[in-house]
Design a protein around this motif. Sequence first.
Motif, PDB file in Angstrom:
ATOM      1  N   GLY A 180       0.819  -1.213   0.000  1.00  0.00           N
ATOM      2  CA  GLY A 180       0.000   0.000   0.000  1.00  0.00           C
ATOM      3  C   GLY A 180       0.849   1.257   0.000  1.00  0.00           C
ATOM      4  N   TRP A 181       1.890   1.260   0.848  1.00  0.00           N
ATOM      5  CA  TRP A 181       2.791   2.422   0.883  1.00  0.00           C
ATOM      6  C   TRP A 181       3.470   2.616  -0.463  1.00  0.00           C
ATOM      7  CZ3 TRP A 181       1.770   5.793   4.285  1.00  0.00           C
ATOM      8  CH2 TRP A 181       1.494   5.488   5.622  1.00  0.00           C
ATOM      9  N   ALA A 182       3.825   1.502  -1.111  1.00  0.00           N
ATOM     10  CA  ALA A 182       4.521   1.608  -2.400  1.00  0.00           C
ATOM     11  C   ALA A 182       3.636   2.305  -3.430  1.00  0.00           C
ATOM     12  CB  ALA A 182       4.915   0.218  -2.902  1.00  0.00           C
ATOM     13  N   ILE A 183       2.351   1.944  -3.451  1.00  0.00           N
ATOM     14  CA  ILE A 183       1.438   2.577  -4.416  1.00  0.00           C
ATOM     15  C   ILE A 183       1.299   4.058  -4.100  1.00  0.00           C
ATOM     16  CG2 ILE A 183      -0.922   2.616  -5.285  1.00  0.00           C
ATOM     17  CD1 ILE A 183      -1.076  -0.375  -4.747  1.00  0.00           C
ATOM     18  N   LEU A 184       1.142   4.363  -2.813  1.00  0.00           N
ATOM     19  CA  LEU A 184       1.014   5.768  -2.405  1.00  0.00           C
ATOM     20  C   LEU A 184       2.275   6.551  -2.793  1.00  0.00           C
ATOM     21  CD1 LEU A 184      -0.802   7.807  -0.970  1.00  0.00           C
ATOM     22  CD2 LEU A 184       0.252   7.159   1.192  1.00  0.00           C
ATOM     23  N   ALA A 185       3.430   5.921  -2.622  1.00  0.00           N
ATOM     24  CA  ALA A 185       4.695   6.589  -2.968  1.00  0.00           C
ATOM     25  C   ALA A 185       4.755   6.877  -4.467  1.00  0.00           C
ATOM     26  CB  ALA A 185       5.875   5.715  -2.535  1.00  0.00           C
ATOM     27  N   ALA A 186       4.323   5.934  -5.281  1.00  0.00           N
ATOM     28  CA  ALA A 186       4.336   6.149  -6.733  1.00  0.00           C
ATOM     29  C   ALA A 186       3.424   7.321  -7.101  1.00  0.00           C
ATOM     30  CB  ALA A 186       3.904   4.881  -7.460  1.00  0.00           C
ATOM     31  N   MET A 187       2.274   7.399  -6.415  1.00  0.00           N
ATOM     32  CA  MET A 187       1.362   8.511  -6.675  1.00  0.00           C
ATOM     33  C   MET A 187       2.001   9.849  -6.303  1.00  0.00           C
ATOM     34  SD  MET A 187      -2.250   6.991  -5.260  1.00  0.00           S
ATOM     35  CE  MET A 187      -3.167   5.723  -6.152  1.00  0.00           C
TER      36      MET A 187
ATOM     37  N   ALA B 128      -6.574  -5.060 -18.511  1.00  0.00           N
ATOM     38  CA  ALA B 128      -5.826  -3.895 -18.001  1.00  0.00           C
ATOM     39  C   ALA B 128      -5.531  -2.911 -19.134  1.00  0.00           C
ATOM     40  CB  ALA B 128      -4.535  -4.354 -17.332  1.00  0.00           C
ATOM     41  N   SER B 129      -5.267  -3.433 -20.331  1.00  0.00           N
ATOM     42  CA  SER B 129      -5.003  -2.536 -21.456  1.00  0.00           C
ATOM     43  C   SER B 129      -6.251  -1.734 -21.801  1.00  0.00           C
ATOM     44  CB  SER B 129      -4.555  -3.327 -22.690  1.00  0.00           C
ATOM     45  OG  SER B 129      -3.519  -4.190 -22.350  1.00  0.00           O
ATOM     46  N   LEU B 130      -7.421  -2.392 -21.719  1.00  0.00           N
ATOM     47  CA  LEU B 130      -8.670  -1.658 -21.952  1.00  0.00           C
ATOM     48  C   LEU B 130      -8.772  -0.492 -20.973  1.00  0.00           C
ATOM     49  CD1 LEU B 130     -11.442  -4.384 -22.429  1.00  0.00           C
ATOM     50  CD2 LEU B 130     -10.509  -2.845 -24.141  1.00  0.00           C
ATOM     51  N   VAL B 131      -8.509  -0.800 -19.708  1.00  0.00           N
ATOM     52  CA  VAL B 131      -8.639   0.235 -18.676  1.00  0.00           C
ATOM     53  C   VAL B 131      -7.668   1.391 -18.946  1.00  0.00           C
ATOM     54  CG1 VAL B 131      -8.336   0.691 -16.211  1.00  0.00           C
ATOM     55  CG2 VAL B 131      -9.464  -1.406 -16.960  1.00  0.00           C
ATOM     56  N   ALA B 132      -6.464   1.053 -19.414  1.00  0.00           N
ATOM     57  CA  ALA B 132      -5.467   2.106 -19.638  1.00  0.00           C
ATOM     58  C   ALA B 132      -5.775   2.923 -20.892  1.00  0.00           C
ATOM     59  CB  ALA B 132      -4.075   1.482 -19.722  1.00  0.00           C
ATOM     60  N   LEU B 133      -6.380   2.293 -21.893  1.00  0.00           N
ATOM     61  CA  LEU B 133      -6.474   2.962 -23.196  1.00  0.00           C
ATOM     62  C   LEU B 133      -7.841   3.569 -23.527  1.00  0.00           C
ATOM     63  CD1 LEU B 133      -4.301   0.530 -25.325  1.00  0.00           C
ATOM     64  CD2 LEU B 133      -3.659   2.713 -24.314  1.00  0.00           C
ATOM     65  N   ILE B 134      -8.927   3.022 -22.942  1.00  0.00           N
ATOM     66  CA  ILE B 134     -10.254   3.520 -23.319  1.00  0.00           C
ATOM     67  C   ILE B 134     -10.434   5.023 -23.072  1.00  0.00           C
ATOM     68  CG2 ILE B 134     -12.684   3.410 -22.579  1.00  0.00           C
ATOM     69  CD1 ILE B 134     -12.418   0.370 -22.790  1.00  0.00           C
ATOM     70  N   PRO B 135     -10.000   5.532 -21.915  1.00  0.00           N
ATOM     71  CA  PRO B 135     -10.165   6.990 -21.725  1.00  0.00           C
ATOM     72  C   PRO B 135      -9.462   7.801 -22.808  1.00  0.00           C
ATOM     73  CG  PRO B 135      -9.585   5.941 -19.662  1.00  0.00           C
ATOM     74  CD  PRO B 135      -9.443   4.901 -20.723  1.00  0.00           C
ATOM     75  N   HIS B 136      -8.297   7.334 -23.267  1.00  0.00           N
ATOM     76  CA  HIS B 136      -7.575   8.067 -24.308  1.00  0.00           C
ATOM     77  C   HIS B 136      -8.436   8.216 -25.558  1.00  0.00           C
ATOM     78  CE1 HIS B 136      -3.425   6.756 -22.527  1.00  0.00           C
ATOM     79  NE2 HIS B 136      -4.227   7.335 -21.648  1.00  0.00           N
ATOM     80  N   MET B 137      -9.118   7.109 -25.893  1.00  0.00           N
ATOM     81  CA  MET B 137      -9.977   7.127 -27.077  1.00  0.00           C
ATOM     82  C   MET B 137     -11.091   8.161 -26.920  1.00  0.00           C
ATOM     83  SD  MET B 137     -11.784   3.770 -28.608  1.00  0.00           S
ATOM     84  CE  MET B 137     -13.236   3.633 -27.592  1.00  0.00           C
TER      85      MET B 137
ATOM     86  N   GLY C  46     -11.945   4.778  -4.852  1.00  0.00           N
ATOM     87  CA  GLY C  46     -12.081   3.419  -5.387  1.00  0.00           C
ATOM     88  C   GLY C  46     -11.564   3.317  -6.804  1.00  0.00           C
ATOM     89  N   CYS C  47     -12.166   4.081  -7.727  1.00  0.00           N
ATOM     90  CA  CYS C  47     -11.789   3.902  -9.132  1.00  0.00           C
ATOM     91  C   CYS C  47     -10.360   4.367  -9.404  1.00  0.00           C
ATOM     92  CB  CYS C  47     -12.786   4.572 -10.058  1.00  0.00           C
ATOM     93  SG  CYS C  47     -13.101   6.280  -9.690  1.00  0.00           S
ATOM     94  N   GLY C  48      -9.841   5.325  -8.642  1.00  0.00           N
ATOM     95  CA  GLY C  48      -8.461   5.742  -8.834  1.00  0.00           C
ATOM     96  C   GLY C  48      -7.509   4.593  -8.552  1.00  0.00           C
ATOM     97  N   LEU C  49      -7.745   3.910  -7.436  1.00  0.00           N
ATOM     98  CA  LEU C  49      -6.834   2.826  -7.054  1.00  0.00           C
ATOM     99  C   LEU C  49      -7.026   1.607  -7.951  1.00  0.00           C
ATOM    100  CD1 LEU C  49      -4.605   1.827  -5.302  1.00  0.00           C
ATOM    101  CD2 LEU C  49      -6.239   1.336  -3.493  1.00  0.00           C
ATOM    102  N   TYR C  50      -8.268   1.308  -8.359  1.00  0.00           N
ATOM    103  CA  TYR C  50      -8.377   0.159  -9.262  1.00  0.00           C
ATOM    104  C   TYR C  50      -7.780   0.482 -10.627  1.00  0.00           C
ATOM    105  CZ  TYR C  50     -13.249   1.376 -11.073  1.00  0.00           C
ATOM    106  OH  TYR C  50     -14.359   1.943 -11.634  1.00  0.00           O
ATOM    107  N   GLY C  51      -7.809   1.735 -11.032  1.00  0.00           N
ATOM    108  CA  GLY C  51      -7.117   2.135 -12.257  1.00  0.00           C
ATOM    109  C   GLY C  51      -5.613   1.962 -12.095  1.00  0.00           C
ATOM    110  N   MET C  52      -5.098   2.345 -10.919  1.00  0.00           N
ATOM    111  CA  MET C  52      -3.669   2.188 -10.648  1.00  0.00           C
ATOM    112  C   MET C  52      -3.306   0.708 -10.634  1.00  0.00           C
ATOM    113  SD  MET C  52      -0.988   3.841 -10.387  1.00  0.00           S
ATOM    114  CE  MET C  52       0.267   4.740  -9.518  1.00  0.00           C
ATOM    115  N   LEU C  53      -4.198  -0.144 -10.111  1.00  0.00           N
ATOM    116  CA  LEU C  53      -3.908  -1.578 -10.094  1.00  0.00           C
ATOM    117  C   LEU C  53      -3.826  -2.115 -11.528  1.00  0.00           C
ATOM    118  CD1 LEU C  53      -6.070  -2.600  -7.012  1.00  0.00           C
ATOM    119  CD2 LEU C  53      -3.588  -2.791  -7.216  1.00  0.00           C
TER     120      LEU C  53
END
Lengths: 582, 192
Positions: A293-300, A437-446, A397-404
């Motif tokens: 959890g700390w690692a994810i927070l640190a990356a953010m 995961a690729s869908l999640v990363a790319l759909i907003p771009h579209m 919620g959605c921020g962290l699942y996007g990060m996952l």
Amino acid sequence: MNFNNCIQTGIFLLVLLLLVKPLGIYMGRIYEGKPSGLNVWFSSIEKMIYRLCGVKTEQGMSWKEYALAMMIFNLLGIVVLYVIQRFQASLLLNPMAMPAVAPDLAFNTAVSFVTNTNWQSYGGESTLSYLTQMLGLTVQNFVSAATGMAILVVVIRGFVQRQMATIGNFWVDLVRTTLYILLPLSLVLAIVLVAQGVPQTFDSSVKATLAQATKDSTGKLVTEQVIALGPVASQIAIKQLGTNGGGYFNANSAHPYENPTPLTNFLEMLAILLIPAALCYTFGYMVRDRRQGWAILAAMLLIFIPCLLVSVSIEQKGNPLLNRLGVQQSFSELQPGGNMEGKEARLGIVNSSIWSVATTAASNGSVNAMHDSFMPLGGLMAMWLMQLGEVIFGGVGCGLYGMLAFIIVAVFIAGLMIGRTPEYLGKKIEAFEMKMASLVALIPHMFILIPTALALMLPVGKAAIANPGPHGFSEILYAFSSAANNNGSAFAGVSTNTLFYNIALGLAMFFSRFWLAIPMLAIAGSLSHKKIVPASQGTLPTHTPLFVVFLAIVVLVVGALTFFPALALGPIVEHLMLTSSS
Amino acid sequence: MLLAQLRPAIVSFILLTVLTGVLYPLAVTGIAQSVFHKQAQGSLIVSGEGRIVGSTLIGQNFDDPKYLWGRLSATSPVYNASSSSGSNLGPSNSALTDNVKARVAALKAVDPNNTALIPVDLVTASGSGLDPHISLAAAYYQLARVARVRGLSEEAVKNIITQHTDGRFLGVIGEPVVNVLGVNLTLDGYRS
């Protein structure tokens, strides 16, 4: 960065980080059903809700059932919110006699609040009745936030569970989030806000006699000021906490009734990031490895803090075009100085900049200063943080699942580099997870780039632009970046209350919310089925500084490469024009 | 599968609506009205005769030289407290520089001998169009003018400004500001 800016930024970050652990543990205990105060005292209410709903709490759902329940609940929300707006004229609590909201605007607003975006094509105090604000918007502020958090919890369970076909019960996750997390926090915050001056009343607007009469645009004498009021505080509290962002008033938290004092500003700003940051800790708590959890927070924070510093220093420098006009823009003990267009005196530069970065890093979208009037690079920071996919904190919620999803991409890339089967927390990452995961990363771009291009080719699209030159392009790009990432802030000069934009932005909000949520549930379902592989010497550790930096780079590369050409045409060229002309 | 989720969807929607859309705002209103009545009603300023003359949180427009002037307001008409808005002018928009020039000229016209640089918050529009405050620098810039027009000593005007100054929270958070309407009502001899 002067001393004042440094100290205020530092205190904000410090208080935020101090709250991450206690709230993170509390939320983890609530989701695991461990006794934690509120869920003991109010368990009878919770049980009564399940009984009336006919929900058996011990009955788990497959990911498809979970997705179906989530979709039915959210579609119902869109329909009800649409109907309330269309019929507000004949319903209760409409002291200012607001007429029915137009169909396209009502559609846009309904989708906007159900998807936790809170894009506002309307001005709150001049469009909606008290009933619509309360029974329509406030309700969705709660349940859209709870929906996002429920999906996150399911994804976490996917990592924790071994060879299970079910991933939890949507109704239980929804009710617990609302009852034990969102409601109590909102209640406390709302009361503090009222004490500081945020109105909370059902009386209609009041008329005040002006100390000095003024004239309107037609030259008619104006001697009175009509002051809009309403049940404001209850809505502001949840709009900040649930990363919703939809203001009671048009000017959102720049309005002195939404955000009257430096203290309310501090608390509202804290509320933007509080739950998204604490959920990182909840993640570590639930997967029984808090370092993760700390690692994810640190990356953010690794992306968040530099953006914050750039924004504060750019805005503090002020607008070079004003320097020749006999205007004092430098900071002193007597004035904040800097680029004050669109900013409030009590908040000054540093608090407006922190807010703009926090609200776009998290997909909150409330504003306490007008982003349209920020310096080009200040506005760029806000726009770019949204374009990164709302994973730097992101929505609750959605921020962290996007990060996952980005973590899945990162361990996959790392796996390719070291020639190992990618795995995260003992779960093998395979083709199915990568596809999702690729869908999640790319759909907003579209949904950002294609509609932006379309809008710029159509006369109805260009008609919305308020500012000339590259800044006008930025307004359109910002609008779709905001909608397609469920943020909701705007370069607000843009006039999007038109058929084209209400529909286009509405569809962008709808698809990028649910087209991301459903693949994440699919990932959770797939992971849940898998065994946990014990860590070996060949396992890539995901809590180390190396992985933190690697994850941040993956997020940056995906976001930066996609949007650099578009940003070059907007804020970057505007910045170059401004600096060369002075 | 679809029908099985329909009942929980409808019933939970109704129950959560009652909880978050009715009971929660009512609870906040109940507490707010009983404990913080004045704030909950909008921090209104009521004159001796019971007339509402404004709110401490909502600015009003002033362009008479005998008053302290506030921020520019982009609402229509200015300081329209039922339709808040910023100017949303971009930093490179010539309309923004035109507005600043016009404001600089207006301030110079009523105080031609003042050669100091004008504090930026006095020539720019606020985010809400209702900003009740200006910086201390913006208030001091106008101090001599207000004192001269009113035939008061600068000391007396300065005292009134200080009386309506809010510092930073705990000395660090936010920016110190002067409440424009508060100063002007006091200058006019207003008593609550």
